[in-house]
Design a protein around this motif. Structure first.
Motif, PDB file in Angstrom:
ATOM      1  N   ARG A 242      -9.139   0.921   1.402  1.00 36.38           N
ATOM      2  CA  ARG A 242     -10.162   0.229   0.619  1.00 36.38           C
ATOM      3  C   ARG A 242      -9.536  -0.592  -0.505  1.00 36.38           C
ATOM      4  O   ARG A 242      -9.913  -1.754  -0.722  1.00 36.38           O
ATOM      5  N   GLU A 243      -8.575   0.011  -1.217  1.00 35.07           N
ATOM      6  CA  GLU A 243      -7.898  -0.701  -2.305  1.00 35.07           C
ATOM      7  C   GLU A 243      -7.181  -1.942  -1.769  1.00 35.07           C
ATOM      8  O   GLU A 243      -7.263  -3.029  -2.355  1.00 35.07           O
TER       9      GLU A 243
ATOM     10  N   GLU B 122      -1.681   4.065  -4.852  1.00 35.55           N
ATOM     11  CA  GLU B 122      -1.805   5.168  -3.905  1.00 35.55           C
ATOM     12  C   GLU B 122      -2.387   4.655  -2.593  1.00 35.55           C
ATOM     13  O   GLU B 122      -3.229   3.762  -2.582  1.00 35.55           O
TER      14      GLU B 122
ATOM     15  N   ASP C  76       0.841  -1.196   0.000  1.00 34.91           N
ATOM     16  CA  ASP C  76       0.000   0.000   0.000  1.00 34.91           C
ATOM     17  C   ASP C  76       0.878   1.248   0.000  1.00 34.91           C
ATOM     18  O   ASP C  76       1.857   1.331   0.754  1.00 34.91           O
TER      19      ASP C  76
ATOM     20  N   SER D 258      -4.431   3.525   0.174  1.00 35.20           N
ATOM     21  CA  SER D 258      -5.883   3.359   0.220  1.00 35.20           C
ATOM     22  C   SER D 258      -6.213   2.082   0.977  1.00 35.20           C
ATOM     23  O   SER D 258      -5.908   0.986   0.503  1.00 35.20           O
TER      24      SER D 258
END
Length: 284
Positions: free
Chosen positions: A146-147, A142, A137, A144
């Motif tokens: 959530r990502e 970027e 991450d 995130s």
């Protein structure tokens, strides 16, 4: 019209269409009726041995209720599947590449996977996956949460699809011994990962795990990784692990045969499955 030569693009297209048809709860006959084709033709396409034109694909995708990115991806695969020029490898630059990689692994009868320094993806424990992807991450994407969480959940879903596909599948996983000494998430995560490996072998009689000792000389795959897939009558497909960027899939004998020889060599250099199990137990 005769059967089209099977390529990675056609195989990916067929597997994607089969997955989308199943998700829509439609039969091959229903799909065929929607585009004025036979069920046999749909079967050929789903097996990577046939193609459809753009209009036919569009109607099928409407019938399956597919929209947005996945629709564009399937249509792009359709275009690629109709190309006839020869090429060394197919670079998958379309959206959701890991979905198609999973489709290939689910369909494969044999999966041979070698990694150097990291546990092969199919055998990673949930905590190992979380630690590995969390460390990426803000580096590979970027920052995130959530990502990162979406990638973790996809990796776990990928494992379930491949390991519980319901079909008889042989899986051979090989990795270098130093993998066990790289701290991913800390000592407790690594201990859990070793326990996970031992449990996987117990639960999956057609899965083998082997470790290549650090003391082995002349490892031809040192510092790299590769996956080779076999599909019965279809030609093999192979790809090399990459840190970043799209995967390049190979299905020409000039590429797949050397990659097969590399994997066979590292298996010869590796400890037997029984000795590997003993090694894993001693690390606990």
């Amino acid at each position: 019209m005769g059967l089209a030569q099977q390529t990675v693009e056609r195989l990916q297209l067929g597997l994607a269409l089969a997955r989308l048809r199943d998700a829509a709860n439609k039969s091959q006959q229903e799909a065929a009726s929607a585009i004025g084709r036979t069920a046999g033709r749909i079967s050929q396409v789903e097996n990577g041995k046939g193609t459809l034109n753009t209009d036919e694909l569009g109607v099928l995708l409407d019938f399956y209720g597919v929209a947005e990115d996945e629709r564009e991806t399937v249509l792009a695969l359709g275009v690629a599947s109709r190309k006839r020029q020869s090429r060394r490898g197919y670079v998958d630059v379309l959206p959701q590449p890991f979905q198609r990689m999973t489709d290939l692994q689910v369909a494969a009868e044999v999966i041979d996977w070698y990694e150097c320094g990291v546990i092969p993806g199919l055998a990673q424990s949930p905590a190992y996956i979380r630690a590995l992807l969390s460390s990426a991450d803000s580096i590979f994407w970027e920052a995130s949460e959530r990502e990162t969480e979406e990638r973790i959940q996809f990796r776990l879903a990928q494992q379930r699809r491949v390991l519980r596909s319901g079909q008889s599948k042989t899986i051979n996983l090989v990795f270098s011994e130093d993998t066990l000494h790289h701290l991913i998430g800390g000592a407790s995560v690594m201990r859990g990962q070793v326990l996970h490996l031992l449990q996987l072998v117990e639960e999956n009689p057609r899965l083998t795990i082997q470790v290549v000792p650090n003391s082995v000389e002349n490892n031809p795959a040192l510092g790299g990784g590769l996956v080779a897939l076999e599909f019965g009558e279809a030609r093999p497909v192979a790809f090399a692990s990459v840190l970043h960027g799209p995967y390049t899939y190979y299905d020409q004998p000039g590429d797949t045969e050397p990659m097969r020889r590399i994997f066979n060599r590292v298996r010869e250099l590796a400890m037997s499955p029984e000795d590997t199990r003993s090694l894993l137990i001693t690390t606990l």
